[in-house]
Design a protein around this motif. Structure first.
Motif, mmCIF file in Angstrom:
data_model
loop_
_atom_site.group_PDB
_atom_site.id
_atom_site.type_symbol
_atom_site.label_atom_id
_atom_site.label_comp_id
_atom_site.label_asym_id
_atom_site.label_seq_id
_atom_site.Cartn_x
_atom_site.Cartn_y
_atom_site.Cartn_z
ATOM 1 N N ALA A 90 -66.693 19.025 27.016
ATOM 2 C CA ALA A 90 -66.542 17.630 26.598
ATOM 3 C C ALA A 90 -65.875 16.786 27.672
ATOM 4 O O ALA A 90 -66.179 15.596 27.806
ATOM 5 C CB ALA A 90 -65.730 17.555 25.312
ATOM 6 N N ALA A 91 -64.974 17.375 28.442
ATOM 7 C CA ALA A 91 -64.228 16.613 29.445
ATOM 8 C C ALA A 91 -65.126 16.092 30.559
ATOM 9 O O ALA A 91 -64.747 15.167 31.276
ATOM 10 C CB ALA A 91 -63.121 17.486 30.031
ATOM 11 N N ALA A 92 -66.317 16.630 30.697
ATOM 12 C CA ALA A 92 -67.233 16.195 31.748
ATOM 13 C C ALA A 92 -67.977 14.914 31.393
ATOM 14 O O ALA A 92 -68.638 14.334 32.255
ATOM 15 C CB ALA A 92 -68.245 17.314 32.039
ATOM 16 N N HIS A 93 -67.880 14.450 30.144
ATOM 17 C CA HIS A 93 -68.629 13.267 29.703
ATOM 18 C C HIS A 93 -67.667 12.163 29.277
ATOM 19 O O HIS A 93 -66.771 12.392 28.469
ATOM 20 C CB HIS A 93 -69.549 13.630 28.537
ATOM 21 N N PRO A 94 -67.863 10.942 29.775
ATOM 22 C CA PRO A 94 -66.932 9.852 29.469
ATOM 23 C C PRO A 94 -66.876 9.481 27.986
ATOM 24 O O PRO A 94 -65.812 9.119 27.478
ATOM 25 C CB PRO A 94 -67.427 8.684 30.315
ATOM 26 N N GLN A 95 -68.000 9.588 27.260
ATOM 27 C CA GLN A 95 -67.968 9.223 25.840
ATOM 28 C C GLN A 95 -67.090 10.193 25.042
ATOM 29 O O GLN A 95 -66.394 9.789 24.104
ATOM 30 C CB GLN A 95 -69.374 9.113 25.232
ATOM 31 N N TRP A 96 -67.073 11.457 25.405
ATOM 32 C CA TRP A 96 -66.216 12.424 24.718
ATOM 33 C C TRP A 96 -64.755 12.251 25.147
ATOM 34 O O TRP A 96 -63.844 12.454 24.340
ATOM 35 C CB TRP A 96 -66.688 13.853 24.960
ATOM 36 N N GLN A 97 -64.533 11.863 26.403
ATOM 37 C CA GLN A 97 -63.166 11.584 26.859
ATOM 38 C C GLN A 97 -62.577 10.415 26.062
ATOM 39 O O GLN A 97 -61.422 10.459 25.634
ATOM 40 C CB GLN A 97 -63.143 11.270 28.350
ATOM 41 N N ASP A 98 -63.392 9.378 25.853
ATOM 42 C CA ASP A 98 -62.939 8.230 25.056
ATOM 43 C C ASP A 98 -62.635 8.643 23.615
ATOM 44 O O ASP A 98 -61.656 8.181 23.016
ATOM 45 C CB ASP A 98 -63.994 7.119 25.073
ATOM 46 N N PRO B 252 -70.577 19.227 22.264
ATOM 47 C CA PRO B 252 -69.937 20.274 23.062
ATOM 48 C C PRO B 252 -69.155 21.242 22.172
ATOM 49 O O PRO B 252 -68.668 20.865 21.110
ATOM 50 C CB PRO B 252 -69.008 19.510 23.993
ATOM 51 N N ASP B 253 -69.055 22.483 22.616
ATOM 52 C CA ASP B 253 -68.321 23.468 21.838
ATOM 53 C C ASP B 253 -66.992 23.863 22.475
ATOM 54 O O ASP B 253 -66.310 24.749 21.969
ATOM 55 C CB ASP B 253 -69.180 24.714 21.608
#
Length: 175
Positions: free
Chosen positions: A104-112, A98-99
């Protein structure tokens, strides 16, 4: 009969100050063409684009090269690669970094990944909250996202970094 003019040796012509070299304006200067070979840089020789071939990419992703004057898919071909390499490239290309924070906030792996970065910054004592002095400006920050991979192409982890926008600082004002 000799005259007075014959006995006088001729005087050298008066010396003039040296004239400056003529200045040619840029639009009148002759155009010089380089004799150097103009090819792609050696570091780009092994560059591989993300789509499998130019015919497939234009059929599968018609809007991908929209606005690109010379899309790379018109010049790169995968016809010499094995099917295993095709699938490896497709697997790598399927994951998108994500840029922006909202993407990024829409995906749990990026939130983690963002949570673990904030925990690491807090545990290391990277910053402390203090009131902003009068007349000073804040330095912003942004998230940078990267997918870290194993040598076989599988995802090792999703990495998020919170970085300061140091390019906005002015000497004597911000630092």
């Amino acid at each position: 009969m000799s005259s007075a003019l014959d006995s006088v040796s001729p005087s050298p012509p008066p010396s003039l100050p040296p004239s400056p070299a003529p200045v040619l304006s840029p639009h009148l200067a002759p155009l010089r063409r380089s004799s150097r070979h103009a090819g792609p840089p050696a570091k780009l020789r092994d560059y591989v684009c993300s789509s499998v071939s130019s015919t497939q990419s234009s059929a599968l992703l018609p809007g991908l090269t929209k606005g690109t004057r010379y899309p790379l898919t018109n010049f790169v071909s995968y016809h010499r690669y094995t099917p295993a390499h095709h699938s490896f490239t497709a697997q790598i290309s399927a994951d998108v970094e994500p840029d922006s924070y909202s993407a990024a906030a829409a995906h749990p792996q990026w939130q983690d990944a963002m949570d673990s970065e904030l925990q690491a910054l807090t545990a290391n004592g990277t910053w402390s909250l203090v009131p902003l002095p009068r007349g000073k400006t804040l330095i912003g920050c942004r998230w940078v996202f990267k997918i870290k991979r194993h040598s076989d192409g599988s995802v090792e982890r999703y990495k998020a970094r919170l970085v300061a926008k140091g390019f906005t600082q002015l000497e004597g004002i911000d630092y």
